[in-house]
Design a protein around this motif. Structure first.
Motif: not given
Length: 772
Positions: A25, A61, A63, A103, A586, A589
């Motif tokens: 995160q 957020n 990934y 993300s 993104d 993000n």
């Protein structure tokens, strides 16, 4: 507790077992691992991660990182992004690659991760290579491929395209187009979104000035001319405003196509229209009969100006390459749908209809625009034509091989696909000479069709120093007489953010009754509304210093846009370029947004200065007029500049009768629709010191002629060889807007397509069965 679930499979849909998957995160302080140890995919390629702390399902957020200890993964991607690879070594002695994703916006969705394990190198030999995939490149590629499929099994057409594929992010993962791109490891980007200033910044991040390899919009400044072009599979069709109009016959009656004793260009316009697919769109909805406000305002004004000035007064709707359904198409009592309409709407192109979002040049969310990437995909996936598309491959030189060899030409190109997934790769910086050399590849071929767009084709021929070309190369360049005007304010509501960007066209005639120029209405996308309205209001206050030219402001739109917007971004700073590039894929993000928070606050202060008005309301009484005229350029020549990039050797002449004629036409419109009559008119790109121009319609520079004394190519796009005579290179063609020998005074897309059909007709031995 949120569970992060997904599958890892290869391009063929087979599960990958025993793959290590972790979740992290991003936060304001860096990143944190959400798992105490990696999860391992089971026999179905499935993984399930239970985070060690509470996280939100939306915009958290988070990934994913996938570990490849074998170093056999060619690429890794999920629905939204390609993963970035970085080499690692563990204390246990394990080596491999870590693949990091972007993300994930919604953790409720099952994450489908696709791993490409087999690289597809570019073959070193092709029978035909087409450079570019716009209007010209698509037509010629499809025609040659149809001939190969019928007559030459095993031969394939190679399309080298410097840009990537583009797609609407809302298209489902199961969609055949999206599946084709993912399963074939095709790099692709998504349209800028949402429809606010964030989306506008994402669109700027998608420009090749910032995102120099994968950007969509190519802005080039050639002295006093600014040119906008598209970069991607589909070429200019990705970013143009869909207008597909045929020029007046007087425009092309003296071209070599009409005097070489062969079939006239006129015969190919119907084929071009059928391929592109045209519809008028003037109502608020498909099947509706309520006209769009800007249609009513523009067309009522044109009718008041009258047929003494305007030659198409009874048919002012522009032909657009967008799907739509007119109100009367389902009316059996009047014989509708007729056979032509049945065939039209049975075509796979006519699927989703226009939703009037006003995003034509920004990417259609309804996916109703007839962009040529769809034609290429259909040719490969459905028609099974032998076409290989190699995106992110930028050609740098064409060289003729000596006689007696197996092939006629060698093409050198840079294959950026080899580096775009590296963690340390940046779209915003120049590659080193060492990297460029490592990425440069060659293809040998027997036929080359150059279709890289007007600037791209001229630039590539200028760089191909070993070809002996006409001294006319670079001459005869035209901006197609493009001229912008603004009526601000209008006395009627035009609702400028709704509908297709362009809906109407008025063709003006000269004193002899012949076509002279055209003026179209232009909408304002919602994401640009606040910025444009603020600048337009400032322009209104800055004009009037010159009594003889009260429509010219003391500062131009470009100057104000730089002062109020670009200078606040600090657009030349590398860190900002990286943020804007990241924003394109993104948008939520938290690390990116936190870095841009001060910038957003600045923009809100500058541009959100009408707190009681929505963006749509702010441009409800602003109408942009867009003129195209028959300008003539006899001085400024396209050349290579100091950095080996295309430019002009002198300023383009913007002080000629064609612009005066268009200006007078805009005054007539302003008189009818401006709240302050003609005083409502502004010419935004001119100021009291200079005149500048923005064009999306550059033509010429590689013009058709009878021989090398007046052209670079002949009427079939064959490149002249040498400095005298009319000898041509064998199987070396140009098929794009650069071969157009004069300005058109109208949008060039249909003419480029018709010329490509004529060239393709010659290449396939005049067999119309092979034309797309």
């Amino acid at each position: 507790m949120v569970a992060i679930e997904g599958h890892v499979h290869n391009s063929a849909g087979q599960p990958l077992v025993g793959i290590s998957v972790e979740a992290f995160q991003n936060n304001l302080f860096g990143q944190s691992n959400l798992t105490s140890s990696p999860e391992i995919t089971n026999n179905n390629g499935y993984f399930k991660i239970i985070p060690q702390k509470n996280i939100d399902e939306m915009n958290s957020n988070v990934y994913i990182v996938v570990t490849d200890e074998s170093k056999k993964f060619v690429s890794v991607r999920d629905r939204r992004s390609r993963y970035k690879r970085k080499e690692f070594s563990s204390i246990e002695g394990i080596h491999g690659w870590k693949w990091k994703g972007e993300s994930i916006s919604n953790l409720n969705n099952v994450i489908e991760i696709v791993v490409a394990q087999d690289g597809k190198p570019v073959p070193a030999e092709y029978d035909s290579v087409v450079i570019g995939s716009g209007f010209g490149g698509t037509v010629v590629s499809l025609a040659i491929a149809k001939k190969y499929k019928a007559e030459y099994a095993g031969n394939r057409v190679c399309i080298l395209e410097r840009g990537q594929w583009w797609i609407n992010d809302e298209i489902a993962a199961s969609d055949s187009y999206r599946s084709f791109l993912v399963n074939n490891n095709m790099p692709f980007g998504t349209w800028a979104y949402p429809n606010d200033i964030r989306g506008m910044m994402a669109a700027i991040g998608n420009s090749r000035f910032i995102n120099r390899i994968q950007g969509l919009y190519d802005f080039k400044q050639l002295r006093n001319v600014n040119i906008i072009a598209g970069s991607g599979v589909g070429g200019g069709s990705l970013v143009y405003f869909n207008v597909t109009e045929k020029p007046a016959p007087t425009v092309y009656q003296n071209w070599p196509t009409e005097s070489d004793g062969n079939i006239s260009l006129n015969e190919f316009y119907p084929l071009a229209e059928k391929l592109i697919g045209v519809n008028p769109i003037s109502t608020t909805t498909g099947l509706g009969d309520q006209p769009l406000p800007k249609v009513t305002v523009f067309q009522d004004a044109a009718k008041q100006i009258g047929n003494n000035k305007i030659m198409n007064i009874t048919d002012l709707n522009a032909r657009l390459s967008i799907s739509d359904i007119s109100r009367g198409v389902f009316n059996p009592s009047t014989g509708h749908p007729n056979q032509q309409e049945i065939e039209k709407y049975s075509n796979s192109r006519e699927t989703n209809i226009c939703e009037r979002h006003g995003r034509c040049g920004l990417g259609c969310i309804a996916d109703a625009r007839h962009t040529l990437n769809k034609e290429i995909f259909n040719a490969i996936d459905n028609l099974k034509l032998p076409i290989d598309v190699h995106p992110l491959c930028e050609v740098v030189e064409i060289e003729e091989l000596p006689p007696g060899q197996e092939h006629k030409y060698v093409i050198r190109f840079i294959d950026y696909r080899d580096v775009i997934d590296d963690a340390d790769f940046s779209n915003t910086r120049e590659l080193s000479e060492e990297d460029t050399g490592r990425l440069t590849k060659i293809i040998k071929t027997n036929r080359v069709v150059l279709a890289a767009g007007t600037l791209g084709s001229v630039e590539l021929l200028l760089k191909s120093k070993k070809l002996e070309l006409s001294h006319m190369l670079g001459k005869g360049f035209s901006t197609n007489g493009d001229l912008f005007g603004i009526v601000n304010p209008t006395k009627y509501n035009v609702d400028a953010s709704k509908g297709p960007t362009i809906t109407s066209i008025a063709r003006f005639k000269d004193d002899n009754g012949e076509f002279a120029f055209s003026i179209e209405d232009v909408g304002i996308p919602q994401m640009f509304a606040e910025v444009f309205d603020t600048i337009f209001d400032k322009l209104r206050k800055l004009k009037g210093d010159i009594p003889s030219a009260p429509f010219i402001p003391s500062k131009s739109f470009l100057t104000l846009f730089s002062e109020m917007f670009l200078n606040n971004i600090d657009i030349n700073e590398p860190h900002m370029k990286n943020l804007l590039t990241a924003l394109t894929h993104d948008i939520n993000n938290i690390a990116i947004l936190s870095n841009l928070s001060n910038l957003y606050s600045t923009f809100l202060r500058i541009f959100s200065n009408k707190v009681n008005s929505t963006p749509e309301e702010r441009v409800s009484n602003v109408l942009i007029l867009f003129g195209m005229g028959r300008d003539v350029n006899t001085t400024a020549k396209l050349v290579l500049g100091n950095k080996d990039n295309i430019t002009l050797d002198s300023d383009y002449n913007l002080d000629q009768p064609a612009y005066d004629m268009m200006l007078n036409g805009m005054k007539l419109f302003a008189q009818k629709i401006g709240k302050e009559a003609v005083d409502s008119l502004i010419i935004p790109l001119w100021d009291i010191k200079s005149r500048r121009q923005i064009t999306a319609h550059p033509v010429g520079g590689c013009s058709m002629g009878q021989d090398v004394s007046n052209g670079v190519v002949d009427s079939f796009g064959r490149v002249f060889r040498g400095k005298t005579g009319n000898q041509v290179y064998d199987d070396l063609y140009v098929a794009d807007g650069s071969i157009i020998p004069t300005s058109l005074g109208i949008n060039p897309s249909l003419t480029i397509t018709a010329l490509a059909y004529r060239i393709a007709f010659y290449i396939v031995d005049r067999n119309k069965e092979y034309l797309p």
